[in-house]
Design a protein around this motif. Structure first.
Motif, PDB file in Angstrom:
ATOM      1  N   LEU A  35       0.862  -1.178   0.000  1.00  0.00           N
ATOM      2  CA  LEU A  35       0.000   0.000   0.000  1.00  0.00           C
ATOM      3  C   LEU A  35       0.901   1.231   0.000  1.00  0.00           C
ATOM      4  O   LEU A  35       1.759   1.388   0.869  1.00  0.00           O
ATOM      5  N   MET A  36       0.734   2.097  -0.992  1.00  0.00           N
ATOM      6  CA  MET A  36       1.540   3.311  -1.097  1.00  0.00           C
ATOM      7  C   MET A  36       0.673   4.447  -1.624  1.00  0.00           C
ATOM      8  O   MET A  36      -0.464   4.214  -2.078  1.00  0.00           O
ATOM      9  N   HIS A  37       1.205   5.659  -1.575  1.00  0.00           N
ATOM     10  CA  HIS A  37       0.429   6.798  -2.058  1.00  0.00           C
ATOM     11  C   HIS A  37       0.762   7.124  -3.510  1.00  0.00           C
ATOM     12  O   HIS A  37      -0.124   7.194  -4.362  1.00  0.00           O
ATOM     13  N   TYR A  38       2.020   7.332  -3.801  1.00  0.00           N
ATOM     14  CA  TYR A  38       2.445   7.687  -5.158  1.00  0.00           C
ATOM     15  C   TYR A  38       2.435   6.466  -6.078  1.00  0.00           C
ATOM     16  O   TYR A  38       2.660   5.330  -5.615  1.00  0.00           O
ATOM     17  N   PRO A  39       2.210   6.663  -7.363  1.00  0.00           N
ATOM     18  CA  PRO A  39       2.388   5.543  -8.303  1.00  0.00           C
ATOM     19  C   PRO A  39       3.843   5.098  -8.294  1.00  0.00           C
ATOM     20  O   PRO A  39       4.753   5.935  -8.226  1.00  0.00           O
ATOM     21  N   PRO A  40       4.099   3.790  -8.362  1.00  0.00           N
ATOM     22  CA  PRO A  40       5.467   3.283  -8.264  1.00  0.00           C
ATOM     23  C   PRO A  40       6.256   3.363  -9.555  1.00  0.00           C
ATOM     24  O   PRO A  40       7.453   3.061  -9.573  1.00  0.00           O
ATOM     25  N   THR A  41       5.611   3.744 -10.653  1.00  0.00           N
ATOM     26  CA  THR A  41       6.281   3.902 -11.949  1.00  0.00           C
ATOM     27  C   THR A  41       5.641   5.081 -12.674  1.00  0.00           C
ATOM     28  O   THR A  41       4.603   5.600 -12.256  1.00  0.00           O
ATOM     29  N   GLY A  42       6.235   5.455 -13.798  1.00  0.00           N
ATOM     30  CA  GLY A  42       5.565   6.362 -14.704  1.00  0.00           C
ATOM     31  C   GLY A  42       4.545   5.597 -15.533  1.00  0.00           C
ATOM     32  O   GLY A  42       4.395   4.378 -15.402  1.00  0.00           O
ATOM     33  N   VAL A  43       3.857   6.281 -16.401  1.00  0.00           N
ATOM     34  CA  VAL A  43       2.804   5.659 -17.187  1.00  0.00           C
ATOM     35  C   VAL A  43       3.359   4.592 -18.138  1.00  0.00           C
ATOM     36  O   VAL A  43       2.641   3.672 -18.553  1.00  0.00           O
ATOM     37  N   LYS A  44       4.647   4.663 -18.461  1.00  0.00           N
ATOM     38  CA  LYS A  44       5.258   3.667 -19.334  1.00  0.00           C
ATOM     39  C   LYS A  44       5.672   2.404 -18.585  1.00  0.00           C
ATOM     40  O   LYS A  44       6.215   1.475 -19.172  1.00  0.00           O
ATOM     41  N   LYS A  45       5.409   2.395 -17.265  1.00  0.00           N
ATOM     42  CA  LYS A  45       5.703   1.238 -16.413  1.00  0.00           C
ATOM     43  C   LYS A  45       7.183   0.845 -16.443  1.00  0.00           C
ATOM     44  O   LYS A  45       7.536  -0.327 -16.454  1.00  0.00           O
ATOM     45  N   GLU A  46       8.054   1.845 -16.467  1.00  0.00           N
ATOM     46  CA  GLU A  46       9.485   1.590 -16.465  1.00  0.00           C
ATOM     47  C   GLU A  46       9.918   1.016 -15.117  1.00  0.00           C
ATOM     48  O   GLU A  46       9.227   1.158 -14.110  1.00  0.00           O
ATOM     49  N   ASP A  47      11.078   0.364 -15.077  1.00  0.00           N
ATOM     50  CA  ASP A  47      11.618  -0.145 -13.829  1.00  0.00           C
ATOM     51  C   ASP A  47      11.994   1.016 -12.914  1.00  0.00           C
ATOM     52  O   ASP A  47      12.510   2.047 -13.362  1.00  0.00           O
ATOM     53  N   THR A  48      11.744   0.860 -11.626  1.00  0.00           N
ATOM     54  CA  THR A  48      12.140   1.836 -10.619  1.00  0.00           C
ATOM     55  C   THR A  48      12.692   1.075  -9.419  1.00  0.00           C
ATOM     56  O   THR A  48      12.592  -0.158  -9.341  1.00  0.00           O
ATOM     57  N   LEU A  49      13.265   1.812  -8.465  1.00  0.00           N
ATOM     58  CA  LEU A  49      13.695   1.163  -7.228  1.00  0.00           C
ATOM     59  C   LEU A  49      12.531   0.462  -6.546  1.00  0.00           C
ATOM     60  O   LEU A  49      12.703  -0.608  -5.949  1.00  0.00           O
ATOM     61  N   PHE A  50      11.336   1.048  -6.656  1.00  0.00           N
ATOM     62  CA  PHE A  50      10.165   0.450  -6.039  1.00  0.00           C
ATOM     63  C   PHE A  50       9.804  -0.886  -6.700  1.00  0.00           C
ATOM     64  O   PHE A  50       9.641  -1.908  -6.024  1.00  0.00           O
ATOM     65  N   THR A  51       9.681  -0.878  -8.018  1.00  0.00           N
ATOM     66  CA  THR A  51       9.276  -2.121  -8.700  1.00  0.00           C
ATOM     67  C   THR A  51      10.327  -3.207  -8.526  1.00  0.00           C
ATOM     68  O   THR A  51       9.988  -4.393  -8.417  1.00  0.00           O
ATOM     69  N   GLU A  52      11.606  -2.827  -8.491  1.00  0.00           N
ATOM     70  CA  GLU A  52      12.655  -3.822  -8.278  1.00  0.00           C
ATOM     71  C   GLU A  52      12.518  -4.473  -6.906  1.00  0.00           C
ATOM     72  O   GLU A  52      12.651  -5.700  -6.765  1.00  0.00           O
ATOM     73  N   LEU A  53      12.222  -3.659  -5.890  1.00  0.00           N
ATOM     74  CA  LEU A  53      12.015  -4.204  -4.545  1.00  0.00           C
ATOM     75  C   LEU A  53      10.773  -5.074  -4.483  1.00  0.00           C
ATOM     76  O   LEU A  53      10.768  -6.124  -3.827  1.00  0.00           O
ATOM     77  N   PHE A  54       9.707  -4.659  -5.166  1.00  0.00           N
ATOM     78  CA  PHE A  54       8.476  -5.443  -5.155  1.00  0.00           C
ATOM     79  C   PHE A  54       8.700  -6.817  -5.789  1.00  0.00           C
ATOM     80  O   PHE A  54       8.219  -7.837  -5.285  1.00  0.00           O
ATOM     81  N   GLU A  55       9.423  -6.832  -6.887  1.00  0.00           N
ATOM     82  CA  GLU A  55       9.689  -8.105  -7.561  1.00  0.00           C
ATOM     83  C   GLU A  55      10.634  -8.979  -6.741  1.00  0.00           C
ATOM     84  O   GLU A  55      10.432 -10.196  -6.619  1.00  0.00           O
ATOM     85  N   GLU A  56      11.642  -8.368  -6.162  1.00  0.00           N
ATOM     86  CA  GLU A  56      12.602  -9.102  -5.335  1.00  0.00           C
ATOM     87  C   GLU A  56      11.913  -9.767  -4.148  1.00  0.00           C
ATOM     88  O   GLU A  56      12.276 -10.875  -3.732  1.00  0.00           O
ATOM     89  N   ASN A  57      10.905  -9.093  -3.594  1.00  0.00           N
ATOM     90  CA  ASN A  57      10.210  -9.594  -2.404  1.00  0.00           C
ATOM     91  C   ASN A  57       8.897 -10.308  -2.725  1.00  0.00           C
ATOM     92  O   ASN A  57       8.110 -10.580  -1.831  1.00  0.00           O
ATOM     93  N   LYS A  58       8.691 -10.592  -3.991  1.00  0.00           N
ATOM     94  CA  LYS A  58       7.546 -11.393  -4.437  1.00  0.00           C
ATOM     95  C   LYS A  58       6.209 -10.836  -3.945  1.00  0.00           C
ATOM     96  O   LYS A  58       5.375 -11.528  -3.382  1.00  0.00           O
ATOM     97  N   VAL A  59       6.032  -9.542  -4.187  1.00  0.00           N
ATOM     98  CA  VAL A  59       4.762  -8.880  -3.898  1.00  0.00           C
ATOM     99  C   VAL A  59       3.704  -9.391  -4.870  1.00  0.00           C
ATOM    100  O   VAL A  59       3.990  -9.640  -6.048  1.00  0.00           O
TER     101      VAL A  59
END
Length: 233
Positions: free
Chosen positions: A165-189
């Motif tokens: 659960l977060m407030h800001y979108p974790p990526t831009g509209v192009k769904k590029e990789d970010t520190l957030f998405t990398e952590l989510f994938e690493e931790n099997k969200v």
């Protein structure tokens, strides 16, 4: 048990900032949310609230708006939004809230076989007008998620669903990789719930990236209704 989500309630019980100044669609918006909530949510359900809950500047103003949700069913789980200036000191926020209200900061919450990890997030690189100051806050929020996932590892068991659960979108509209998405994938969200975006700003209500479902729940985007995130029989 069902898990629902909604974001950006922008309540103003004690603050003089009615939301209808942003357009006719916002007229009576809290009444619309409450009616939908009452029609959907049961006592054993969970409602995730993704920030910008109150326009209040002081703790008592924010807690007044938080308490306005107390008559509604379900366990309420909050993260801080960029306009939640009243949220000052997690212990004070937690101590002042009604029973059955949970506030996430650098940690997680487990209810049944659902684990919820949360933080505010921040504007991601590639966004318009991204500055060096934004970079520092973006990196700081990524570290907050690392701390939250450290706590997740202590409580998550096989078969649990992990929701961010977060407030800001974790990526831009192009769904590029970010520190957030990398952590989510690493931790099997399994699922990520967020808000912050309003009006004509385009972002899909639901999308998928590398096996993770992303759900936008800003209340004006969802026609002031709760989004069902998960149902467990």
């Amino acid at each position: 048990m069902k898990v629902f989500a909604i974001s950006d309630l922008h309540l103003s019980g004690l603050a003089d900032k009615p939301m209808d100044i942003f357009g006719e669609g916002w007229e009576g918006h809290f009444d619309k949310i409450k009616a939908d909530w009452e029609a959907k949510v049961g006592d054993g359900d969970i409602v995730l609230i993704g920030g910008d809950t109150s326009w209040g500047m002081k703790l008592e103003e924010g807690l007044y708006d938080v308490a306005s949700l107390a008559p509604l069913k379900g366990k309420k789980v909050f993260v801080r939004g960029n306009h939640d200036y009243w949220w000052s000191g997690i212990s004070r926020v937690r101590d002042g809230a009604p029973e059955g209200f949970f506030f996430l900061q650098n940690d997680c919450l487990k209810i049944g076989n659902v684990v919820i990890a949360g933080s505010r997030g921040w504007t991601c690189p590639g966004s318009a007008d991204f500055t060096e100051h934004d970079l520092k806050l973006y990196q700081r929020e990524a570290e907050r998620f690392r701390l939250a996932f450290h706590e997740v590892k202590k409580v998550r068991e096989e078969g649990d669903t992990l929701i961010v659960l977060m407030h800001y979108p974790p990526t831009g509209v192009k769904k590029e990789d970010t520190l957030f998405t990398e952590l989510f994938e690493e931790n099997k969200v399994d699922k990520v719930v967020f808000g912050h975006l309003h009006g004509s700003v385009y972002y899909p209500l639901k999308s998928e990236k590398n096996g993770i479902e992303y759900v936008l729940t800003s209340c004006d985007k969802t026609k002031f209704s709760l989004t069902e995130i998960l149902s467990i029989s």
